[in-house]
Design a protein around this motif. Structure first.
Motif, PDB file in Angstrom:
ATOM      1  N   PRO A 153       0.812  -1.220   0.000  1.00 35.07           N
ATOM      2  CA  PRO A 153       0.000   0.000   0.000  1.00 35.07           C
ATOM      3  C   PRO A 153       0.845   1.269   0.000  1.00 35.07           C
ATOM      4  N   LEU A 154       1.965   1.258   0.743  1.00 32.63           N
ATOM      5  CA  LEU A 154       2.855   2.418   0.760  1.00 32.63           C
ATOM      6  C   LEU A 154       3.504   2.617  -0.598  1.00 32.63           C
ATOM      7  N   VAL A 155       3.966   1.536  -1.214  1.00 30.67           N
ATOM      8  CA  VAL A 155       4.587   1.628  -2.536  1.00 30.67           C
ATOM      9  C   VAL A 155       3.615   2.223  -3.539  1.00 30.67           C
ATOM     10  N   THR A 156       2.377   1.748  -3.517  1.00 27.18           N
ATOM     11  CA  THR A 156       1.369   2.234  -4.468  1.00 27.18           C
ATOM     12  C   THR A 156       1.039   3.692  -4.221  1.00 27.18           C
ATOM     13  N   ALA A 157       0.850   4.043  -2.948  1.00 30.79           N
ATOM     14  CA  ALA A 157       0.500   5.431  -2.617  1.00 30.79           C
ATOM     15  C   ALA A 157       1.593   6.393  -3.057  1.00 30.79           C
ATOM     16  N   LEU A 158       2.854   6.023  -2.842  1.00 31.22           N
ATOM     17  CA  LEU A 158       3.958   6.902  -3.215  1.00 31.22           C
ATOM     18  C   LEU A 158       4.063   7.081  -4.721  1.00 31.22           C
ATOM     19  N   GLY A 159       3.507   6.145  -5.501  1.00 28.53           N
ATOM     20  CA  GLY A 159       3.583   6.242  -6.944  1.00 28.53           C
ATOM     21  C   GLY A 159       2.435   7.004  -7.579  1.00 28.53           C
ATOM     22  N   THR A 160       1.461   7.450  -6.792  1.00 28.31           N
ATOM     23  CA  THR A 160       0.317   8.181  -7.332  1.00 28.31           C
ATOM     24  C   THR A 160       0.513   9.678  -7.159  1.00 28.31           C
ATOM     25  N   LYS A 161      -0.213  10.453  -7.966  1.00 30.00           N
ATOM     26  CA  LYS A 161      -0.093  11.912  -7.909  1.00 30.00           C
ATOM     27  C   LYS A 161      -0.901  12.508  -6.767  1.00 30.00           C
ATOM     28  N   ASN A 162      -1.974  11.840  -6.371  1.00 33.05           N
ATOM     29  CA  ASN A 162      -2.805  12.324  -5.275  1.00 33.05           C
ATOM     30  C   ASN A 162      -2.761  11.274  -4.170  1.00 33.05           C
ATOM     31  N   ASN A 163      -1.883  11.465  -3.200  1.00 32.13           N
ATOM     32  CA  ASN A 163      -1.724  10.451  -2.164  1.00 32.13           C
ATOM     33  C   ASN A 163      -1.692  11.088  -0.786  1.00 32.13           C
ATOM     34  N   ILE A 164      -1.999  10.284   0.204  1.00 32.40           N
ATOM     35  CA  ILE A 164      -2.121  10.768   1.568  1.00 32.40           C
ATOM     36  C   ILE A 164      -0.765  11.150   2.158  1.00 32.40           C
ATOM     37  N   SER A 166       1.723  12.697   0.601  1.00 31.53           N
ATOM     38  CA  SER A 166       1.957  14.090   0.203  1.00 31.53           C
ATOM     39  C   SER A 166       1.064  15.035   0.995  1.00 31.53           C
ATOM     40  N   LEU A 167      -0.182  14.628   1.219  1.00 28.54           N
ATOM     41  CA  LEU A 167      -1.116  15.480   1.952  1.00 28.54           C
ATOM     42  C   LEU A 167      -0.654  15.702   3.381  1.00 28.54           C
ATOM     43  N   VAL A 168      -0.124  14.664   4.020  1.00 34.37           N
ATOM     44  CA  VAL A 168       0.286  14.757   5.421  1.00 34.37           C
ATOM     45  C   VAL A 168       1.614  15.476   5.564  1.00 34.37           C
ATOM     46  N   THR A 169       2.582  15.119   4.730  1.00 37.68           N
ATOM     47  CA  THR A 169       3.930  15.655   4.892  1.00 37.68           C
ATOM     48  C   THR A 169       4.161  16.970   4.165  1.00 37.68           C
ATOM     49  N   GLY A 170       3.359  17.254   3.135  1.00 42.27           N
ATOM     50  CA  GLY A 170       3.611  18.444   2.335  1.00 42.27           C
ATOM     51  C   GLY A 170       4.694  18.256   1.306  1.00 42.27           C
ATOM     52  N   VAL A 171       5.234  17.033   1.182  1.00 44.96           N
ATOM     53  CA  VAL A 171       6.248  16.724   0.175  1.00 44.96           C
ATOM     54  C   VAL A 171       5.526  16.343  -1.110  1.00 44.96           C
ATOM     55  N   SER A 172       5.911  16.944  -2.228  1.00 43.67           N
ATOM     56  CA  SER A 172       5.202  16.727  -3.484  1.00 43.67           C
ATOM     57  C   SER A 172       5.371  15.292  -3.967  1.00 43.67           C
ATOM     58  N   ALA A 173       4.437  14.873  -4.805  1.00 39.17           N
ATOM     59  CA  ALA A 173       4.487  13.526  -5.371  1.00 39.17           C
ATOM     60  C   ALA A 173       5.733  13.317  -6.214  1.00 39.17           C
ATOM     61  N   ASP A 174       6.214  14.357  -6.874  1.00 38.40           N
ATOM     62  CA  ASP A 174       7.439  14.240  -7.665  1.00 38.40           C
ATOM     63  C   ASP A 174       8.637  13.920  -6.775  1.00 38.40           C
ATOM     64  N   ARG A 175       8.705  14.568  -5.620  1.00 40.73           N
ATOM     65  CA  ARG A 175       9.801  14.299  -4.696  1.00 40.73           C
ATOM     66  C   ARG A 175       9.689  12.896  -4.106  1.00 40.73           C
ATOM     67  N   LEU A 176       8.462  12.423  -3.905  1.00 42.79           N
ATOM     68  CA  LEU A 176       8.251  11.105  -3.314  1.00 42.79           C
ATOM     69  C   LEU A 176       8.454   9.990  -4.319  1.00 42.79           C
ATOM     70  N   ASN A 177       8.589  10.320  -5.595  1.00 43.87           N
ATOM     71  CA  ASN A 177       8.745   9.276  -6.600  1.00 43.87           C
ATOM     72  C   ASN A 177      10.024   8.484  -6.392  1.00 43.87           C
ATOM     73  N   TYR A 178      11.065   9.147  -5.915  1.00 41.99           N
ATOM     74  CA  TYR A 178      12.307   8.412  -5.618  1.00 41.99           C
ATOM     75  C   TYR A 178      12.063   7.401  -4.505  1.00 41.99           C
ATOM     76  N   VAL A 179      11.354   7.820  -3.454  1.00 40.25           N
ATOM     77  CA  VAL A 179      11.051   6.904  -2.352  1.00 40.25           C
ATOM     78  C   VAL A 179      10.165   5.764  -2.846  1.00 40.25           C
ATOM     79  N   HIS A 180       9.290   6.056  -3.788  1.00 40.48           N
ATOM     80  CA  HIS A 180       8.453   5.011  -4.397  1.00 40.48           C
ATOM     81  C   HIS A 180       9.320   3.929  -5.019  1.00 40.48           C
TER      82      HIS A 180
END
Length: 623
Positions: A153-164, A166-180
Motif C-alpha cells: 500500500p505504501l509503494v502504491t500510494a507513493l507512486g500516485t499523484k494524489n496520495n495521503i 503528500s497530503l500529510v507531509t507536504g512533500v510533493s508527489a514528484d519528490r516522493l517518486n524516488y522513495v516510491h
C-alpha cells in the motif's frame, strides 16, 4: 510455505510474529512520516511568517556602514540557524554521483539505506526457535513475504499523484517518486528472500508447484523483477514510452498475482488497499480532467477552444500554447499533465511538463480611456481571438518541451508544420516556491529549464509590487545555446524589467553556450524582436518593440556561466535570507550544489552574519 514439521509451540510463536511484526513496522513508519511532516510544515510556516519581526533588524543593518560582505563577531543567537544550514548542506548538497547523469544527495542515500536496513531487521530479528537454532527457516521465510506485502500500500500510494503521504507531509508527489522506487526495490529483495527460501526447501516447493496460488506468486515475483529492471534511470530516460507501457502492464500482473497468492494464506488484506489507492488517484485525475476540459465533453459550446498551437522554436524545443481555462489556476513552478491522443500511441498517455506561463493579470496591458482606448480594447480582443497573439506568457498555458524520442519526437513533426492538436490538461501538480520571505532570490536555468524560472521571476516581481515580499534583489541566470533563442521569452523579460519596482534590483545574465553563438553578433538578435507590419496595416502585438538585450540590468555573455563564482559573490555580498532555485541539466545542478557547500554555507559564516541559503533543485527531463 515453510515446513509445518516444527513443534506446535514454535508454530504458535512464529505465527504470532507473522501478524505482529508487519504492524509494528508500520507503527515505526507512521512515526517517521509524522516527524517528517512536523519538519516540513514547520519549515513552511516559518518561511510563510518569517517576514514578521524582521523589519527592524533589516532596517538597522541597512544603516550600518560598509558593504554587506563585512561580517560581525559570532553570535550565539544564530546557532540554530547555523545548525539548520549545516544540515541542508550535508543532506541535500553533498552528493554521490553515479556516471554523468545520476546524482543522489545524502538524504536520498540515507533513506535508501535506512529503509532497507529497517525491513531486514524486522525480517531476521527473533528468528531463533525454542530449541536454540538460530535463523530458523520457518521463522523468516514466510515473514519476508508478509513484510513485503505489508509495504505494497505504501509503494502504491507513493507512486500516485494524489496520495495521503503528500497530503500529510507536504512533500510533493514528484519528490516522493524516488522513495516510491526505493520501497518497490526493497520489496523485491524481500520477495526474492521469500521465494529463494521456498526453493531451498525444495521438497515442499515441488509438492505445491502445481497449485495455482504458487504459480501466481512466481508470476508476480517475475513481473516485479522486470519492472525494477526497466525502471532504472537509463531505461526511463532513453525509452520512456517503453517504460510507461511496461510499468502499466507489469504492475497489474504483479498486484493481481500477489493478491491471489497471499489470499491462500489469509494475508490478502495487506494488498487490496493498493487497488483502492490506485483507483482513488485515477478517479481524482479523471474528475479534474473532465472539469478542466469540459468543452470537449459537450457540456459547453465552443468545442475545440482548448486546441493547442505548436511551434518549433529550434531543432530540440517545441512551444505548445493553448487558452487558459477560466477555472484553471496554477502557481509558478507547477506542472501539468498533457494528453494528446493524436500524438501519443495510447489515447490516455499523460506526459508531465512545467507550465512556462504566469497565472496573473499584473502584466496584461490595461486599455486607455476614451475612444482611442475603446479601439485599443477592441483590437486587443480581436487579437485574443487568435491564439497566442496577446501576452502569451500570462494569457495562455505555455509549455517549452524538449524534443527527445518517441512522443516528443512525434510532437516535433507536428510543430514543424505549425499544426494544431487536441490537448487535454490535468493538473496542476507539484509545489510552488514561496520566496516572499527571502531578501535575495537567485534563479538558474539551462535551456528549456527557463519554463520553471521565468514564472518564478514574474511572481517575485508581482509579490514585491503588492507588498507581499521583502525581496530586495533577484538574479536571473539563463544558459542557452543560441543567441536567437532569447526571443522565446523576450517579451516576458522586457515587461518584467519595466514593471519591477524601484525597491527591487533585477539582474539578468544570459549566457550563450552554443558553438555558433561565438560567431553571431549579439546586435543581430535584436532584429528578431522588432515590430513587423501585418497585412492589415496593424503591428501584431505578438512582436515586441524592445529587446531585452538593451534593457538596464541585463548582461549577455558568451560561454558557460561560472556558477561557482557568481553564486559565491552573491552569498558574500548578501545579508538575511537567500534562495537559490535551479532547473537544468545534471552538470548545472551539480555546479550549483558545489558552489553552495562549505565553506560558503559553513556554520562559522552563518554565525558571523552570513545569509541563510535555501536551495531548490527542480528535476530536468524525465524523473
Amino acid at each position: 510455505m515453510a515446513s509445518n514439521s516444527t513443534p506446535p509451540t514454535d508454530r504458535i510463536l512464529r505465527n504470532q510474529r507473522f501478524h505482529l511484526y508487519p504492524k509494528e513496522a508500520w507503527y515505526c513508519l507512521a512515526v517517521f512520516i509524522f516527524v517528517v511532516a512536523c519538519f516540513q510544515w514547520g519549515s513552511f510556516l516559518h518561511s510563510k511568517y518569517a517576514r514578521r519581526g524582521r523589519g527592524s533588524e533589516m532596517a538597522s543593518r541597512e544603516h550600518e556602514p560598509g558593504p554587506a560582505s563585512i561580517r560581525h563577531a559570532p553570535s550565539l543567537r544564530r546557532v540554530p540557524l547555523a545548525f539548520v544550514n549545516a544540515y541542508r548542506v550535508l543532506a541535500f548538497r553533498w552528493t554521490v554521483e553515479i556516471g554523468q547523469s545520476y546524482t543522489l544527495n545524502m538524504a536520498e542515500v540515507f533513506v535508501t539505506i535506512a529503509y532497507l536496513a529497517f525491513l531486514l531487521i524486522w525480517e531476521f530479528i527473533n528468528t531463533t526457535d525454542l530449541e536454540g537454532n538460530r535463523l530458523n527457516l520457518s521463522y523468516w521465510s514466510h515473514r519476508a513475504g508478509i513484510l513485503a506485502a505489508s509495504q505494497l500500500p505504501l509503494v502504491t500510494a507513493l507512486g500516485t499523484k494524489n496520495n495521503i503521504v503528500s497530503l500529510v507531509t507536504g512533500v510533493s508527489a514528484d519528490r516522493l517518486n524516488y522513495v516510491h522506487r526505493v520501497t518497490a526495490r526493497t520489496c523485491m529483495i524481500l520477495l526474492w528472500i521469500h521465494g529463494g527460501s521456498e526453493v531451498y526447501a525444495y521438497s515442499i516447493f515441488k509438492a505445491t508447484l502445481h497449485r495455482a496460488w504458487l504459480r501466481l506468486g512466481i508470476a508476480a515475483l517475475v513481473a516485479l523483477s522486470l519492472l525494477c529492471i526497466v525502471s532504472v534511470r537509463p531505461f526511463r530516460q532513453g525509452a520512456y514510452e517503453f517504460f510507461f507501457y511496461m510499468h502499466l502492464s507489469l504492475v497489474l500482473i504483479f498486484l493481481l498475482g500477489a493478491y491471489y497468492h497471499a489470499k491462500e494464506v489469509h494475508y490478502s488484506y495487506w494488498i487490496w488497499p493498493s487497488f483502492v489507492f490506485w483507483a482513488l488517484d485515477r478517479f481524482i485525475r479523471v474528475c479534474r480532467l473532465v472539469a478542466f476540459n469540459h468543452s470537449y465533453f459537450g457540456w459547453k459550446s465552443g468545442s475545440g477552444t482548448m486546441d493547442a498551437t505548436t511551434e518549433l522554436l529550434c531543432e530540440h524545443v517545441v512551444r505548445l500554447r493553448l487558452r487558459r481555462p477560466p477555472h484553471f489556476h496554477w502557481a509558478p513552478g507547477q506542472t501539468a499533465y498533457l494528453i494528446m491522443p493524436s500524438v501519443s500511441r495510447l489515447p490516455f498517455e499523460a506526459h508531465p511538463f512545467t507550465i512556462a506561463s504566469f497565472d496573473s493579470s499584473l502584466f496584461v496591458p490595461v486599455p486607455t480611456e476614451g475612444k482611442a482606448g475603446s479601439n485599443e480594447q477592441l483590437s486587443d480582443k480581436h487579437h485574443q481571438d487568435e491564439l497566442g497573439s496577446v501576452s502569451p506568457f500570462w494569457k495562455e498555458l505555455v509549455f517549452l518541451i524538449n524534443v527527445r524520442k518517441g512522443f516528443t519526437k512525434r510532437l516535433q513533426e507536428v510543430a514543424a508544420t505549425n499544426g494544431k492538436i487536441k490537448v487535454f490538461v490535468d493538473g496542476p501538480y507539484g509545489p510552488s516556491p514561496n520566496l516572499g520571505s527571502y531578501d535575495i532570490s537567485v534563479l538558474v536555468a539551462g535551456g528549456s529549464g527557463v519554463s520553471y524560472t521565468l514564472p518564478v521571476l514574474l511572481d517575485v516581481i508581482e509579490c514585491v509590487r503588492n507588498g507581499k515580499s521583502d525581496c530586495r534583489r533577484v538574479v536571473f541566470i539563463w544558459a542557452v545555446r543560441e543567441a536567437d533563442h532569447i526571443h522565446w521569452i523576450n517579451e516576458a523579460l522586457v515587461k518584467a524589467v519595466q514593471l519591477a519596482p524601484s525597491s527591487l534590483t533585477v539582474a539578468i545574465y544570459i549566457h550563450l553556450t552554443g558553438p555558433s553563438a561565438v560567431t553571431t553578433p549579439l546586435g543581430e538578435v535584436d532584429s528578431l524582436h522588432t515590430a513587423s507590419v501585418g497585412h492589415d496595416g496593424h503591428e501584431p502585438s505578438v512582436k515586441s518593440k524592445q529587446s531585452i538585450l538593451y534593457m538596464p540590468g541585463v548582461t549577455v555573455e558568451q560561454g558557460r556561466p561560472d556558477l561557482d563564482r557568481m553564486l559565491k559573490e552573491e552569498v558574500m555580498t548578501t545579508i538575511g535570507r537567500m534562495s537559490v532555485s535551479v532547473c537544468g541539466s545534471q552538470p548545472i545542478a551539480r555546479a550549483v550544489r558545489n558552489a553552495l557547500r562549505f565553506p560558503v554555507s559553513s556554520p562559522s559564516n552563518i554565525l558571523r552574519g552570513g545569509p541563510s541559503v535555501t536551495l531548490h533543485v527542480e528535476s530536468f527531463g524525465y524523473a
